[in-house]
Design a protein around this motif. Sequence first.
Motif, PDB file in Angstrom:
ATOM      1  N   MET A   1       1.073  -1.325  -0.061  1.00  0.00           N
ATOM      2  CA  MET A   1      -0.104  -0.015   0.094  1.00  0.00           C
ATOM      3  C   MET A   1       0.854   1.196   0.136  1.00  0.00           C
ATOM      4  O   MET A   1       0.654   2.106   0.988  1.00  0.00           O
ATOM      5  N   THR A   2       1.418   1.478  -1.125  1.00  0.00           N
ATOM      6  CA  THR A   2       2.240   2.745  -1.269  1.00  0.00           C
ATOM      7  C   THR A   2       2.238   2.976  -2.915  1.00  0.00           C
ATOM      8  O   THR A   2       2.068   2.157  -3.708  1.00  0.00           O
ATOM      9  N   GLY A   3       2.602   4.436  -3.345  1.00  0.00           N
ATOM     10  CA  GLY A   3       2.664   4.588  -4.772  1.00  0.00           C
ATOM     11  C   GLY A   3       1.191   4.588  -5.017  1.00  0.00           C
ATOM     12  O   GLY A   3       0.236   4.803  -4.493  1.00  0.00           O
ATOM     13  N   ASN A   4       1.336   4.287  -6.635  1.00  0.00           N
ATOM     14  CA  ASN A   4      -0.211   3.834  -7.395  1.00  0.00           C
ATOM     15  C   ASN A   4       0.189   2.942  -8.371  1.00  0.00           C
ATOM     16  O   ASN A   4      -0.605   3.064  -9.228  1.00  0.00           O
ATOM     17  N   GLY A   5       0.904   1.924  -7.723  1.00  0.00           N
ATOM     18  CA  GLY A   5       0.773   0.816  -8.933  1.00  0.00           C
ATOM     19  C   GLY A   5      -0.433   0.045  -8.920  1.00  0.00           C
ATOM     20  O   GLY A   5      -1.355  -0.072  -8.200  1.00  0.00           O
ATOM     21  N   ARG A   6      -0.156  -0.990  -9.693  1.00  0.00           N
ATOM     22  CA  ARG A   6      -1.323  -1.989 -10.202  1.00  0.00           C
ATOM     23  C   ARG A   6      -1.690  -2.985  -8.868  1.00  0.00           C
ATOM     24  O   ARG A   6      -3.017  -3.000  -8.560  1.00  0.00           O
ATOM     25  N   ILE A   7      -0.633  -3.308  -8.162  1.00  0.00           N
ATOM     26  CA  ILE A   7      -0.967  -4.111  -7.234  1.00  0.00           C
ATOM     27  C   ILE A   7      -1.808  -3.668  -5.932  1.00  0.00           C
ATOM     28  O   ILE A   7      -2.766  -4.158  -5.628  1.00  0.00           O
ATOM     29  N   PRO A   8      -1.532  -2.426  -5.530  1.00  0.00           N
ATOM     30  CA  PRO A   8      -2.471  -1.936  -4.354  1.00  0.00           C
ATOM     31  C   PRO A   8      -3.730  -1.496  -4.877  1.00  0.00           C
ATOM     32  O   PRO A   8      -4.804  -1.982  -4.216  1.00  0.00           O
ATOM     33  N   ARG A   9      -3.755  -0.996  -6.183  1.00  0.00           N
ATOM     34  CA  ARG A   9      -5.043  -0.873  -6.776  1.00  0.00           C
ATOM     35  C   ARG A   9      -5.918  -2.148  -6.944  1.00  0.00           C
ATOM     36  O   ARG A   9      -7.228  -2.207  -6.766  1.00  0.00           O
ATOM     37  N   ALA A  10      -5.411  -3.199  -7.451  1.00  0.00           N
ATOM     38  CA  ALA A  10      -5.978  -4.726  -7.477  1.00  0.00           C
ATOM     39  C   ALA A  10      -6.274  -4.960  -6.102  1.00  0.00           C
ATOM     40  O   ALA A  10      -7.683  -5.485  -6.232  1.00  0.00           O
ATOM     41  N   GLU A  11      -5.605  -4.976  -5.369  1.00  0.00           N
ATOM     42  CA  GLU A  11      -6.023  -5.442  -3.933  1.00  0.00           C
ATOM     43  C   GLU A  11      -7.392  -4.852  -3.414  1.00  0.00           C
ATOM     44  O   GLU A  11      -8.388  -5.386  -3.020  1.00  0.00           O
ATOM     45  N   LEU A  12      -7.427  -3.330  -3.644  1.00  0.00           N
ATOM     46  CA  LEU A  12      -8.503  -2.610  -3.291  1.00  0.00           C
ATOM     47  C   LEU A  12      -9.911  -2.916  -3.937  1.00  0.00           C
ATOM     48  O   LEU A  12     -10.912  -2.938  -3.560  1.00  0.00           O
ATOM     49  N   PHE A  13      -9.573  -2.984  -5.323  1.00  0.00           N
ATOM     50  CA  PHE A  13     -10.725  -3.143  -6.171  1.00  0.00           C
ATOM     51  C   PHE A  13     -11.296  -4.411  -6.027  1.00  0.00           C
ATOM     52  O   PHE A  13     -12.589  -4.735  -6.071  1.00  0.00           O
ATOM     53  N   LEU A  14     -10.327  -5.607  -5.929  1.00  0.00           N
ATOM     54  CA  LEU A  14     -11.169  -6.976  -5.500  1.00  0.00           C
ATOM     55  C   LEU A  14     -11.930  -6.762  -4.056  1.00  0.00           C
ATOM     56  O   LEU A  14     -13.075  -7.497  -4.050  1.00  0.00           O
ATOM     57  N   ALA A  15     -11.526  -6.010  -3.173  1.00  0.00           N
ATOM     58  CA  ALA A  15     -12.338  -5.773  -2.019  1.00  0.00           C
ATOM     59  C   ALA A  15     -13.632  -5.267  -2.273  1.00  0.00           C
ATOM     60  O   ALA A  15     -14.618  -5.618  -1.753  1.00  0.00           O
ATOM     61  N   PHE A  16     -13.479  -4.146  -3.187  1.00  0.00           N
ATOM     62  CA  PHE A  16     -14.703  -3.301  -3.606  1.00  0.00           C
ATOM     63  C   PHE A  16     -15.629  -4.274  -4.268  1.00  0.00           C
ATOM     64  O   PHE A  16     -17.050  -4.255  -3.919  1.00  0.00           O
ATOM     65  N   ILE A  17     -15.139  -5.317  -5.299  1.00  0.00           N
ATOM     66  CA  ILE A  17     -15.967  -6.359  -5.674  1.00  0.00           C
ATOM     67  C   ILE A  17     -16.912  -7.246  -4.635  1.00  0.00           C
ATOM     68  O   ILE A  17     -17.897  -7.467  -4.889  1.00  0.00           O
ATOM     69  N   ALA A  18     -16.068  -7.756  -3.761  1.00  0.00           N
ATOM     70  CA  ALA A  18     -16.555  -8.576  -2.929  1.00  0.00           C
ATOM     71  C   ALA A  18     -17.466  -7.920  -1.914  1.00  0.00           C
ATOM     72  O   ALA A  18     -18.425  -8.515  -1.453  1.00  0.00           O
ATOM     73  N   LYS A  19     -17.317  -6.593  -1.574  1.00  0.00           N
ATOM     74  CA  LYS A  19     -18.201  -5.997  -0.573  1.00  0.00           C
ATOM     75  C   LYS A  19     -19.495  -5.508  -1.613  1.00  0.00           C
ATOM     76  O   LYS A  19     -20.677  -5.690  -1.108  1.00  0.00           O
ATOM     77  N   ARG A  20     -19.152  -4.585  -2.406  1.00  0.00           N
ATOM     78  CA  ARG A  20     -20.147  -4.068  -3.157  1.00  0.00           C
ATOM     79  C   ARG A  20     -21.187  -4.596  -3.957  1.00  0.00           C
ATOM     80  O   ARG A  20     -22.445  -4.595  -4.045  1.00  0.00           O
ATOM     81  N   TYR A  21     -20.549  -5.964  -4.490  1.00  0.00           N
ATOM     82  CA  TYR A  21     -21.178  -6.678  -5.354  1.00  0.00           C
ATOM     83  C   TYR A  21     -21.838  -7.949  -4.828  1.00  0.00           C
ATOM     84  O   TYR A  21     -22.963  -8.414  -4.903  1.00  0.00           O
TER      85      TYR A  21
END
Length: 427
Positions: free
Chosen positions: A140-160
């Motif tokens: 969880m630093t910078g703005n690379g794909r790995i942290p964004r992917a982690e947070l987006f997968l969490a968003f899918i799990a929670k939101r959908y």
Amino acid sequence: MKIFFVNDSISNPNWGDRAAATSLKYMMKKLGAEITSVVYEEDLGQSHFKNKPVNVHSNDKSSVSLKAIAKQIVPPILLNIKQKIFQEYGRNTHIDIIPQRWEEAEDRLSYIVANRDIYSDLLDAINNADVMVIHGDGCMTGNGRIPRAELFLAFIAKRYLGKPVIIVNHTADFDHQGLLRFAQNVYPMFNDVVFRDMTSVDRCKALCTGRYAPDSAYYFKPIQKNDWLKVARRTTYFDVWPDIACFDPADSYVCLGGSSIFYYVKDQVDPIAEYIDLIGYLQTIYSGQIVLTASDIRDEAIFRKIAVDLNLPLIGLSTPVQQSVDILGNADAYIGGRWHPSIFALRGGTPVIPITSLTFKMQALIKMSGLNCEPIDALRLSQAKNYIAKQLFSYLNQGNELRSRLSAWAQGESEKAWSNLDYLKVV
């Protein structure tokens, strides 16, 4: 309890990533959890998460090997959601479902839902689990794909899908505004947020109600020196091909490590020259051995050159984690900017002389351990050699009293590290 495990960093050769993921999975198993699906760290950076063709089976021997390693810790049937860019198939292969900006998140989710047949492996894996566990680690630093992917997968799990999601065992440095936007929207959704340092807890109070638990890598404990020497003094014992580590662990030695900052300043400084100057100075005042420790790919490239030029022992990247812990935990001191090797050192009572890293994590670790030493600029090691020497001899003069205090503190952290997974006890 079925777990969808995100960021199994055993796929990363970095010592710390391997250690943290291995111990975290061991803890989940001991708590009675079953890891039913896995997203490896490399998947977070490369996969488009589409279904695999039914008539194609993976010939990726490295992945098979990684699964075999994982099964030594957790022996379920794992769903490895792994699909690299060059293995894409089907329609709309140019679509990357991981948004580059948070403002794209709803549209990406809508696209996934509208094309559920393409992403059914991913969605079914999340839906079939009881909890999504995200191993945040140092991502969880910078703005690379790995942290964004982690947070987006969490968003899918929670939101959908309405699934519980926790993020554990991590440092959070949201200095980049792009990643901060992701965090501002996703962190309030988490059912539990567990940071591995108090600095992250303090800095993220506006985002969530986070709490502290020590890194899972504290699980690894170095062997007692007298027991270790019976096997460790044998010829070539520390040689892990292609590196040579000819040193006598019965004699005094200091371990020297690298820093994650070297990935980002390749054109600003020559770390090889800086280390060679520092080593030359230490050899004039310290009678013990200098042992190079390459815990990451970038460090290995630097230290292999130094090892050849100065004829120094190199503990290479492929060294088993437990052996790395034994080496660092029995040293006189560790000089370096790596979080997990510092933990390995402290676990055995070895004091740390920190150098700066990409984030604030070294400052945070040194503060928590009670050591009174500010991190040294990793880009100016030569200029700090007098300070480093002074700090080294200060530690040596404190002797067993300091080592006992540090090892006792680290033992306590090891016991508290299990609280990373407290949420699983109440689900």
